[in-house]
Design a protein around this motif. Structure first.
Motif, short mmCIF file in Angstrom:
data_model
loop_
_atom_site.label_atom_id
_atom_site.label_comp_id
_atom_site.label_asym_id
_atom_site.label_seq_id
_atom_site.Cartn_x
_atom_site.Cartn_y
_atom_site.Cartn_z
N VAL A 179 0.84 -1.20 0.00
CA VAL A 179 0.00 0.00 0.00
C VAL A 179 0.87 1.25 0.00
O VAL A 179 0.58 2.23 -0.68
N ALA A 180 1.96 1.22 0.73
CA ALA A 180 2.83 2.39 0.80
C ALA A 180 3.51 2.67 -0.53
O ALA A 180 3.90 3.79 -0.81
N CYS A 181 3.61 1.67 -1.41
CA CYS A 181 4.28 1.83 -2.69
C CYS A 181 3.34 2.22 -3.82
O CYS A 181 3.77 2.37 -4.95
N THR A 182 2.05 2.36 -3.54
CA THR A 182 1.12 2.73 -4.60
C THR A 182 1.43 4.13 -5.09
O THR A 182 2.08 4.92 -4.43
N ASP A 183 0.89 4.43 -6.26
CA ASP A 183 1.25 5.66 -6.94
C ASP A 183 0.37 6.85 -6.57
O ASP A 183 0.55 7.93 -7.08
N ASN A 196 0.99 12.67 -4.97
CA ASN A 196 1.07 12.05 -6.29
C ASN A 196 -0.35 11.83 -6.79
O ASN A 196 -1.16 11.23 -6.10
N PRO A 197 -0.69 12.31 -7.98
CA PRO A 197 -2.06 12.17 -8.47
C PRO A 197 -2.45 10.70 -8.65
O PRO A 197 -1.60 9.83 -8.70
N PRO A 198 -3.76 10.44 -8.76
CA PRO A 198 -4.23 9.07 -8.93
C PRO A 198 -3.66 8.40 -10.18
O PRO A 198 -3.26 9.08 -11.12
N GLY A 199 -3.66 7.09 -10.18
CA GLY A 199 -3.19 6.32 -11.33
C GLY A 199 -1.69 6.15 -11.31
O GLY A 199 -1.00 6.57 -10.38
N THR A 200 -1.20 5.53 -12.34
CA THR A 200 0.24 5.34 -12.48
C THR A 200 0.77 6.33 -13.49
O THR A 200 0.01 6.96 -14.23
N ALA A 218 -2.04 11.97 -23.60
CA ALA A 218 -1.95 11.77 -25.04
C ALA A 218 -3.31 11.59 -25.70
O ALA A 218 -3.56 12.12 -26.78
N ALA A 219 -4.20 10.85 -25.03
CA ALA A 219 -5.49 10.51 -25.64
C ALA A 219 -6.62 11.43 -25.22
O ALA A 219 -7.72 11.36 -25.77
N GLY A 220 -6.40 12.29 -24.23
CA GLY A 220 -7.46 13.17 -23.76
C GLY A 220 -8.51 12.44 -22.96
O GLY A 220 -9.68 12.81 -22.98
N THR A 221 -8.12 11.39 -22.24
CA THR A 221 -9.05 10.59 -21.45
C THR A 221 -8.80 10.81 -19.96
O THR A 221 -7.96 11.60 -19.57
N ASN A 222 -9.55 10.09 -19.12
CA ASN A 222 -9.37 10.15 -17.68
C ASN A 222 -9.30 8.74 -17.10
O ASN A 222 -9.88 8.44 -16.07
N THR A 223 -8.56 7.87 -17.75
CA THR A 223 -8.41 6.49 -17.29
C THR A 223 -7.79 6.42 -15.91
O THR A 223 -8.20 5.63 -15.08
N SER A 224 -6.82 7.26 -15.64
CA SER A 224 -6.10 7.24 -14.36
C SER A 224 -6.90 7.87 -13.23
O SER A 224 -6.65 7.58 -12.07
N GLY A 225 -7.82 8.74 -13.54
CA GLY A 225 -8.55 9.48 -12.52
C GLY A 225 -7.87 10.78 -12.15
O GLY A 225 -8.38 11.54 -11.33
#
Length: 109
Positions: free
Chosen positions: A17-21, A26-30, A39-46
């Protein structure tokens, strides 16, 4: 190796858990999903909620599906409802299928 044997399962979980991104500024996602979003203009990472479909300034679909819609005269992305089949000014089918039909249909006199 002995270090891993001495750790309890809960300590391993805490380490994971401490190693999550998404912690500590640090913003959500990796980093990879954020790069994809940029690049794609999406919000996959949140991390980019303003890039979610339907938000002001970002019509439905992704940039690539909207580009396909513009080129083919379709409404796959949902951003071009006027280009849907049967709408005024857009006969059934796509621009590409109508062109193919014209090219393969013998001319009548």
């Amino acid at each position: 190796m002995t270090l891993l044997r001495n750790l309890t399962p809960s300590a391993l979980l805490l380490g994971t858990v401490a190693c999550t991104d998404s912690g500590g500024g640090n913003p959500p996602g990796t980093a990879g999903t954020r790069a994809l979003d940029r690049a794609a203009g999406t919000n996959t990472s949140g991390a980019y909620p303003a890039q979610s479909d339907g938000m002001p300034g970002n019509p439905p679909g992704v940039a690539s599906s909207r580009a396909l819609d513009r080129a083919a005269g379709t409404n796959t992305s949902g951003a071009y409802p006027a280009q849907s089949d049967g709408m005024p000014g857009n006969p059934p089918g796509t621009g590409a299928s109508r062109a193919l039909n014209r090219a393969t249909t013998p001319a009548t006199r």
